[in-house]
Design a protein around this motif. Structure first.
Motif, PDB file in Angstrom:
ATOM      1  N   LEU A  78      18.391  -8.938  10.812  1.00 11.15           N
ATOM      2  CA  LEU A  78      17.655 -10.112  10.439  1.00 11.15           C
ATOM      3  C   LEU A  78      16.040  -9.742  10.644  1.00 11.15           C
ATOM      4  O   LEU A  78      15.492 -10.542   9.619  1.00 11.15           O
ATOM      5  N   GLU A  79      15.974  -9.122  11.520  1.00  8.21           N
ATOM      6  CA  GLU A  79      14.531  -8.643  11.614  1.00  8.21           C
ATOM      7  C   GLU A  79      13.751  -8.067  10.368  1.00  8.21           C
ATOM      8  O   GLU A  79      12.677  -8.463  10.089  1.00  8.21           O
ATOM      9  N   ALA A  80      14.703  -7.101   9.888  1.00  8.84           N
ATOM     10  CA  ALA A  80      14.469  -6.202   8.868  1.00  8.84           C
ATOM     11  C   ALA A  80      14.054  -7.107   7.725  1.00  8.84           C
ATOM     12  O   ALA A  80      13.330  -6.973   6.813  1.00  8.84           O
ATOM     13  N   ALA A  81      15.137  -7.989   7.434  1.00  6.46           N
ATOM     14  CA  ALA A  81      15.106  -8.745   6.198  1.00  6.46           C
ATOM     15  C   ALA A  81      13.928  -9.639   6.257  1.00  6.46           C
ATOM     16  O   ALA A  81      13.351 -10.200   5.096  1.00  6.46           O
ATOM     17  N   VAL A  82      13.403 -10.408   7.191  1.00  7.42           N
ATOM     18  CA  VAL A  82      12.408 -11.071   7.639  1.00  7.42           C
ATOM     19  C   VAL A  82      11.122 -10.624   7.142  1.00  7.42           C
ATOM     20  O   VAL A  82      10.137 -11.097   6.345  1.00  7.42           O
ATOM     21  N   ARG A  83      10.976  -9.265   7.819  1.00  8.07           N
ATOM     22  CA  ARG A  83       9.845  -8.452   7.669  1.00  8.07           C
ATOM     23  C   ARG A  83       9.716  -8.128   6.130  1.00  8.07           C
ATOM     24  O   ARG A  83       8.723  -8.166   5.520  1.00  8.07           O
ATOM     25  N   GLU A  84      10.794  -7.785   5.334  1.00  4.30           N
ATOM     26  CA  GLU A  84      10.554  -7.457   4.094  1.00  4.30           C
ATOM     27  C   GLU A  84       9.984  -8.779   3.193  1.00  4.30           C
ATOM     28  O   GLU A  84       9.271  -8.672   2.227  1.00  4.30           O
ATOM     29  N   LEU A  85      10.682  -9.862   3.456  1.00  2.00           N
ATOM     30  CA  LEU A  85      10.144 -11.220   2.896  1.00  2.00           C
ATOM     31  C   LEU A  85       8.642 -11.070   2.998  1.00  2.00           C
ATOM     32  O   LEU A  85       7.977 -11.600   2.130  1.00  2.00           O
ATOM     33  N   ARG A  86       8.422 -11.087   4.288  1.00  5.97           N
ATOM     34  CA  ARG A  86       6.984 -11.583   4.564  1.00  5.97           C
ATOM     35  C   ARG A  86       5.962 -10.393   3.911  1.00  5.97           C
ATOM     36  O   ARG A  86       4.884 -10.836   3.414  1.00  5.97           O
ATOM     37  N   LEU A  87       6.288  -9.244   4.032  1.00  7.86           N
ATOM     38  CA  LEU A  87       5.587  -7.905   3.485  1.00  7.86           C
ATOM     39  C   LEU A  87       5.388  -8.204   1.823  1.00  7.86           C
ATOM     40  O   LEU A  87       4.347  -7.979   1.183  1.00  7.86           O
ATOM     41  N   ILE A  88       6.728  -8.535   1.195  1.00 11.39           N
ATOM     42  CA  ILE A  88       6.488  -8.849  -0.289  1.00 11.39           C
ATOM     43  C   ILE A  88       5.795 -10.060  -0.600  1.00 11.39           C
ATOM     44  O   ILE A  88       4.855 -10.075  -1.594  1.00 11.39           O
ATOM     45  N   ALA A  89       5.638 -11.162   0.144  1.00 10.44           N
ATOM     46  CA  ALA A  89       4.973 -12.091  -0.215  1.00 10.44           C
ATOM     47  C   ALA A  89       3.378 -11.950  -0.046  1.00 10.44           C
ATOM     48  O   ALA A  89       2.397 -12.509  -0.393  1.00 10.44           O
ATOM     49  N   GLU A  90       3.127 -11.034   1.063  1.00  9.54           N
ATOM     50  CA  GLU A  90       1.751 -10.638   1.515  1.00  9.54           C
ATOM     51  C   GLU A  90       0.989  -9.833   0.574  1.00  9.54           C
ATOM     52  O   GLU A  90       0.050 -10.230   0.001  1.00  9.54           O
ATOM     53  N   HIS A  91       2.008  -8.719   0.112  1.00  9.94           N
ATOM     54  CA  HIS A  91       1.394  -7.638  -0.581  1.00  9.94           C
ATOM     55  C   HIS A  91       1.661  -7.956  -2.175  1.00  9.94           C
ATOM     56  O   HIS A  91       0.870  -7.174  -3.184  1.00  9.94           O
ATOM     57  N   LYS A  92       2.728  -8.395  -2.586  1.00  7.27           N
ATOM     58  CA  LYS A  92       3.214  -8.861  -3.905  1.00  7.27           C
ATOM     59  C   LYS A  92       3.314  -7.228  -4.566  1.00  7.27           C
ATOM     60  O   LYS A  92       2.618  -6.969  -5.633  1.00  7.27           O
ATOM     61  N   PRO A  93       4.149  -6.369  -4.197  1.00  7.57           N
ATOM     62  CA  PRO A  93       4.060  -4.901  -4.693  1.00  7.57           C
ATOM     63  C   PRO A  93       4.509  -5.083  -6.074  1.00  7.57           C
ATOM     64  O   PRO A  93       5.495  -5.808  -6.589  1.00  7.57           O
ATOM     65  N   ARG A  94       4.064  -4.233  -6.850  1.00 11.07           N
ATOM     66  CA  ARG A  94       4.258  -4.418  -8.348  1.00 11.07           C
ATOM     67  C   ARG A  94       5.612  -3.922  -8.634  1.00 11.07           C
ATOM     68  O   ARG A  94       6.183  -4.691  -9.634  1.00 11.07           O
ATOM     69  N   TYR A  95       6.602  -3.176  -7.926  1.00  4.68           N
ATOM     70  CA  TYR A  95       7.697  -2.942  -8.213  1.00  4.68           C
ATOM     71  C   TYR A  95       8.995  -3.805  -7.560  1.00  4.68           C
ATOM     72  O   TYR A  95      10.254  -3.368  -7.881  1.00  4.68           O
ATOM     73  N   ASN A  96       8.515  -4.759  -6.819  1.00  9.87           N
ATOM     74  CA  ASN A  96       9.484  -5.693  -6.407  1.00  9.87           C
ATOM     75  C   ASN A  96       9.625  -6.747  -7.308  1.00  9.87           C
ATOM     76  O   ASN A  96       8.744  -7.383  -7.869  1.00  9.87           O
ATOM     77  N   ARG A  97      10.992  -7.116  -7.161  1.00 16.19           N
ATOM     78  CA  ARG A  97      11.079  -8.268  -8.465  1.00 16.19           C
ATOM     79  C   ARG A  97      11.264  -9.626  -7.805  1.00 16.19           C
ATOM     80  O   ARG A  97      10.844 -10.715  -8.220  1.00 16.19           O
ATOM     81  N   ARG A  98      11.910  -9.724  -6.457  1.00 15.84           N
ATOM     82  CA  ARG A  98      12.206 -11.078  -5.902  1.00 15.84           C
ATOM     83  C   ARG A  98      11.323 -11.299  -4.888  1.00 15.84           C
ATOM     84  O   ARG A  98      10.787 -10.416  -4.417  1.00 15.84           O
ATOM     85  N   SER A  99      11.076 -12.800  -4.576  1.00 14.86           N
ATOM     86  CA  SER A  99      10.398 -13.065  -3.458  1.00 14.86           C
ATOM     87  C   SER A  99       9.082 -12.850  -3.525  1.00 14.86           C
ATOM     88  O   SER A  99       8.085 -12.603  -2.475  1.00 14.86           O
ATOM     89  N   ARG A 100       8.204 -12.301  -4.693  1.00 16.16           N
ATOM     90  CA  ARG A 100       7.037 -12.153  -4.705  1.00 16.16           C
ATOM     91  C   ARG A 100       6.045 -13.360  -4.684  1.00 16.16           C
ATOM     92  O   ARG A 100       5.000 -13.111  -4.137  1.00 16.16           O
ATOM     93  N   PHE A 101       6.485 -14.437  -5.173  1.00 14.26           N
ATOM     94  CA  PHE A 101       5.569 -15.607  -5.030  1.00 14.26           C
ATOM     95  C   PHE A 101       6.504 -16.841  -4.585  1.00 14.26           C
ATOM     96  O   PHE A 101       6.788 -17.605  -5.154  1.00 14.26           O
TER      97      PHE A 101
END
Length: 649
Positions: free
Chosen positions: A312-335
């Motif tokens: 659960l902590e890993a999944a939450v951290r992933e969501l927060r990092l994707i929303a913060e950095h909006k990595p180019r090669y991630n497709r979901r939860s970027r915005f």
């Protein structure tokens, strides 16, 4: 006078008992010399593509799975060296009715196949036509899967065909800049095919032939000239990717988040896994064949690993990092900020609008919705049930206007003309507010009655449209109420066994994960929890609002609902308001179950190794033949609605 034997004018070739890759040449000299051996080239060992006979096949069926569907048409084209050698086409009686949505898609009706032969008489003829060839299909697992199932059903042995999937080759050889996707309908015009695919077997097979030849032209610069090299192309590991395997050497095992970082240390991709080391190392093997991952790894300079207490902590951290950095090669939860909400405005005569921000005190908000289509469907469902005004102007109690067409149709009380009082209009708007808050019965019941009435009248298409809108509306209400149940809880603690005698602990405040840890076996859970709370994050913002994104709160909800999860402690009240959407669970279940019938070709599985390979560049070594998996076709069609599908259980 003596005679001497005359030597033959040309060398004689003898190869008996000698491996085929070597040629034994006896030179015409007297006396005889020891035989000389010449090594053949790699082209002599492999089977040149110009000498391979391909049979490009396409099927039309009654559905998307061989388990409950049958073949209705077979079309095939035999080619070799760019020349068409023959064609095969026949309708097939599937032994069952062809669904109407399939007839709309393919143009094949039950009457057309009534006099057609059955598959047990067609199959031997097709196998004879394809004997000794290489089968080619676009999304080959679909077509070959039906043919194998037909052979098994009729007791016919399936010959050991080699196969080529043009969809796989296209994903391997074409870039996203050239084609947006690798559907046959997209590739055919890209390669200027003489026949355009139209969901008829022979025409689709002819179009696939042109696509195959167009892809073969891309193989020359890669040095792929034999069948063996072609079949192994999808398993080739990019040498540049293989050279970067050292980036994963420092990654630890256990749950956590990993970040691929680029030349300027910018995040390229964020992922999560229960075993970081194994997951990260897989990116540098042949098992990872996604083209965008190949591009990402080519840019990656280092990998950052963030170990976590549990998944659960890993999944939450992933969501927060994707929303913060909006990595180019991630497709979901970027915005996450692009989520849509349906708002009942706060004015004299409120109306519905679609917005992106939730502002406290600015009205009643329903959502969030993943896209505009879903939000518009929910708005349309509400307008079907309630006569709310749909004009966008701001109304007052003193300035009166003229009625619109909706008032004449009885779908609006015309408050703009003074025909409807503020109190009467407020009672209508209160039905929507009550549905979002706790009780959607007055909002949903008229809609379900209308669905039943339309179905009873035989207006199945209209019933299907309204039913799907109701399902979107009910799901949105349920999602909103579930989120609201956590928004007002100051703090609660949940625990799950870690499988080794310990407990995985999570502290949640107003829907936000603020602390996570593992109380190992033999350690006091209460004592560890006190330390965990002392170091927990303190959310900011109003006490009655969510302190996290919607996606994060839903992760917490799903973790809570897993079997074995226990509620350790709670501050405040953790409950859902009644009656909620519980009475409509049966309705939503039936709608979900009906999707398989309405979308027979829908397949949302992740693409397998052969179905999503990475691209290659000239000068790479020849790959080894390998097998893999593929994916079926995708073509969504709306189906019928019968009586009894609308009312909630």
């Amino acid at each position: 006078m003596s005679s001497h034997p005359v030597p033959p004018p040309f060398p004689s070739v003898a190869g008996e008992g000698v491996p085929p890759a070597w040629r034994q040449v006896a030179l015409p000299t007297a006396p005889p010399e020891r035989p000389r051996y010449l090594q053949a080239t790699i082209d002599d060992i492999g089977t040149p593509l110009a000498e391979v006979t391909f049979v490009v096949v396409d099927l039309e069926t009654t559905g998307g799975s061989p388990k409950d569907s049958a073949i209705t048409e077979i079309g095939a084209v035999k080619v070799r060296g760019g020349q068409v050698l023959g064609e095969f086409q026949t309708l097939v009686d599937p032994g069952r009715e062809i669904p109407p949505y399939i007839s709309v898609l393919t143009g094949i009706t039950s009457m057309m196949v009534a006099a057609a032969p059955r598959i047990d008489s067609v199959l031997p003829a097709f196998l004879e036509f394809a004997r000794g060839t290489v089968l080619v299909a676009h999304n080959a697992p679909f077509d070959l899967g039906f043919l194998r199932a037909a052979c098994e059903e009729t007791g016919t042995p399936w010959p050991p065909f080699a196969s080529v999937d043009t969809a796989v080759l296209a994903r391997r050889l074409l870039t996203r800049d050239e084609v947006p996707n690798c559907k046959l309908g997209t590739l055919a015009p890209f390669f200027s095919a003489e026949t355009q695919p139209c969901h008829r077997a022979l025409d689709d097979a002819r179009a696939t032939v042109d696509v195959l030849h167009g892809l073969f032209e891309r193989l020359g610069p890669l040095g792929v000239s034999s069948l063996e090299e072609l079949t192994g192309l999808t398993r080739q590991v990019d040498p540049q990717r293989r050279r970067k395997r050292h980036l994963a050497e420092h990654v630890p095992s256990g749950p956590g988040v990993y970040l691929f970082r680029g030349p300027r240390d910018q995040p390229l991709y964020v992922g999560t896994s229960n075993d970081l080391r194994t997951r990260v190392r897989s990116y540098f093997s042949a098992g990872e064949q996604r083209s965008r991952m190949t591009e990402m790894i080519a840019l990656a300079e280092r990998i950052e690993a963030l170990p976590c207490a549990h998944d659960l902590e890993a999944a939450v951290r992933e969501l927060r990092l994707i929303a913060e950095h909006k990595p180019r090669y991630n497709r979901r939860s970027r915005f996450p900020e692009r989520a849509l909400w349906v708002r009942l405005t706060d004015e004299v005569f409120p109306r519905l609008s679609v917005v992106r921000r939730v502002r406290p005190g600015a009205g009643v908000f329903l959502g969030p919705f993943p896209d505009r289509r879903a939000a518009d469907a929910a708005v349309a469902a509400v307008h079907e049930s309630l006569p709310l005004r749909q004009c966008t102007s701001r109304l007052s109690l003193t300035v009166l206007g003229t009625a619109c067409a909706l008032a004449g149709m009885g779908r609006c009380g015309a408050p703009c003309t003074g025909a409807q009082s503020r109190e009467d209009y407020a009672s209508i708007a209160a039905v929507f507010a009550a549905a979002v808050d706790s009780d959607p019965r007055d909002l949903v019941a008229p809609l379900l009655d209308r669905v039943e009435r339309l179905a009873a009248e035989g207006r199945y298409e209209d019933a299907a449209v309204l039913r799907d809108r109701v399902a979107v509306l009910v799901r949105a209400v349920r999602r909103r109420q579930r989120l609201e149940s956590l928004a007002t809880v100051p703090e609660f603690v949940i625990a799950r066994p870690d499988g080794a005698g310990g407990w995985q602990l999570s502290v949640v405040r107003r829907g936000r994960l603020v602390a996570a840890g593992v109380a190992e076996r033999g350690r006091s859970v209460r004592g560890y929890l006190a330390d965990l709370r002392a170091t927990a994050e303190t959310p900011v913002g109003p006490d009655d609002e969510l302190a996290a994104s919607v996606d994060e709160t839903e992760l917490v909800l799903r973790w809570m609902e897993k079997p074995g999860t226990r509620l350790v402690d709670v501050t405040g009240t953790l409950a859902s308001r009644t009656p909620g959407t519980g009475p409509y669970n049966g309705f939503l279940t039936r709608v979900e179950a009906g999707r398989a019938e309405r979308d027979p070709f829908a397949d949302n599985r992740s693409l397998g190794t052969r179905a999503q390979p990475d691209r290659v560049a000239p000068g790479q070594p020849a790959p080894r033949p390998a097998r893999g998996r593929g994916t079926g076709r995708a073509a969504a069609r709306r189906g019928r609605v019968g009586p009894g599908l609308a009312s909630p259980a």
